[in-house]
Design an enzyme around this catalytic site. Structure first.
Site, PDB file in Angstrom:
ATOM      1  N   ASP A  41      -0.829  -6.162   0.237  1.00 28.98           N
ATOM      2  CA  ASP A  41      -1.031  -4.813  -0.270  1.00 28.98           C
ATOM      3  C   ASP A  41      -1.778  -4.819  -1.603  1.00 28.98           C
ATOM      4  OD1 ASP A  41       0.391  -3.665   1.872  1.00 28.98           O
ATOM      5  OD2 ASP A  41       2.306  -4.003   0.858  1.00 28.98           O
TER       6      ASP A  41
ATOM      7  N   ARG B   6      -1.679  -9.565   5.981  1.00 30.28           N
ATOM      8  CA  ARG B   6      -2.295  -8.557   5.121  1.00 30.28           C
ATOM      9  C   ARG B   6      -1.454  -8.369   3.870  1.00 30.28           C
ATOM     10  NH1 ARG B   6      -3.621  -3.754   9.529  1.00 30.28           N
ATOM     11  NH2 ARG B   6      -5.168  -4.912  10.765  1.00 30.28           N
TER      12      ARG B   6
ATOM     13  N   ARG C 249       9.001  -6.786  -1.449  1.00 31.04           N
ATOM     14  CA  ARG C 249       9.190  -5.953  -2.639  1.00 31.04           C
ATOM     15  C   ARG C 249      10.466  -5.124  -2.529  1.00 31.04           C
ATOM     16  NH1 ARG C 249       3.802  -2.758  -2.899  1.00 31.04           N
ATOM     17  NH2 ARG C 249       4.922  -1.669  -4.569  1.00 31.04           N
TER      18      ARG C 249
END
Length: 257
Positions: free
Chosen positions: A51, A49, A196
């Site tokens: 973001d 998945r 990130r």
């Protein structure tokens, strides 16, 4: 039939991969388009998945259907019903025991950072940006400490729902090409916001705010509150999924060389 598909998308147009109540997920767009070709509703299962704002050059997903179509129909027919910022790259029939997520051996990501005093215009939304000079050599030295099996709690989002923070990082590198700095990662799996958060900490190293031992200490302390802030999603790309060869999937990682 079970069909595996390779997917490319521009994450700025979506609220992440997962289906959303407002139908703004990548999954929503693809399921609606595939249903037009299949003549029935389908449910997609993805390798990972992404973001909001995160892109994919090679996402992999699968769905099941009773419809019999040529493989190219799943590509061209589906793309005819998609907006231009998402595309099916290939489709391939797989056996019932294949699963896009659980059959995957590794996932690969790259973060592309534009390092210049002025933010890019033509690449807006497609690359990250930092305005002060960064030391790529120091960041490359620090990133090597991420390789191997670790508890990545220091780089895990507070809302992450993974049952364990333990992940195995197979490769991690930093390279510079002119004004672009590219962070490359390959692991068995990733935690929410992990890349990130790691990039944010590596940029602190590149600025000189953290030295290499201090970066290593963040990993060992396993405390997200001690780590630098999460960096912007714009430059993050899901670049590939590794499967065992016996699946015979036409998967090639799309990397920045």
């Amino acid at each position: 039939m079970k069909i595996a598909i390779g997917i490319e998308y521009h994450g700025a147009y979506f609220q992440g991969w997962q289906s959303q109540p407002n139908h703004r997920g990548v999954q929503d767009a693809l399921e609606a388009a595939i249903a037009e070709v299949a003549g029935e509703a389908v449910r997609l299962h993805a390798a990972g998945r992404t973001d909001t704002g995160v892109h994919a050059l090679m996402q992999v997903a699968h769905f099941e259907t009773t419809a019999i179509r040529p493989q190219q129909a799943w590509v061209r027919g589906t793309n005819a019903h998609l907006p231009p910022w998402v595309r099916v790259l290939w489709a391939y029939g797989v056996s019932d025991d294949f699963h896009a997520r659980f059959s995957a051996r590794a996932r690969s990501y790259q973060y592309v950072l534009y390092n210049h005093a002025v933010a890019p215009a033509s690449q807006h939304g497609r690359v990250g940006w930092y305005h002060r000079p960064l030391a790529a050599d120091a960041m490359q030295q620090a990133i090597q400490g991420l390789i191997g099996e670790h508890d990545f709690s220091a780089f895990r989002a507070s809302e992450c729902q993974a049952s364990s923070p333990i992940r195995t990082m197979h490769d991690a590198t930093v390279s510079q090409q002119g004004r672009y700095i590219i962070f490359s990662f390959r692991a068995n799996a990733f935690l929410q916001h992990q890349i990130r958060n790691m990039v944010g900490a590596l940029i602190y190293v590149g600025q000189g705010k953290l030295d290499v031992p201090a970066f290593s200490a963040l990993l060992q302390q396993k405390d997200r509150t001690l780590s630098p802030p999460t960096f912007m999603p714009d430059g993050l790309y899901f670049t590939g999924v590794t499967y065992d060869e016996h699946w015979q999937l036409p998967v090639c990682e799309a990397c920045w060389d």
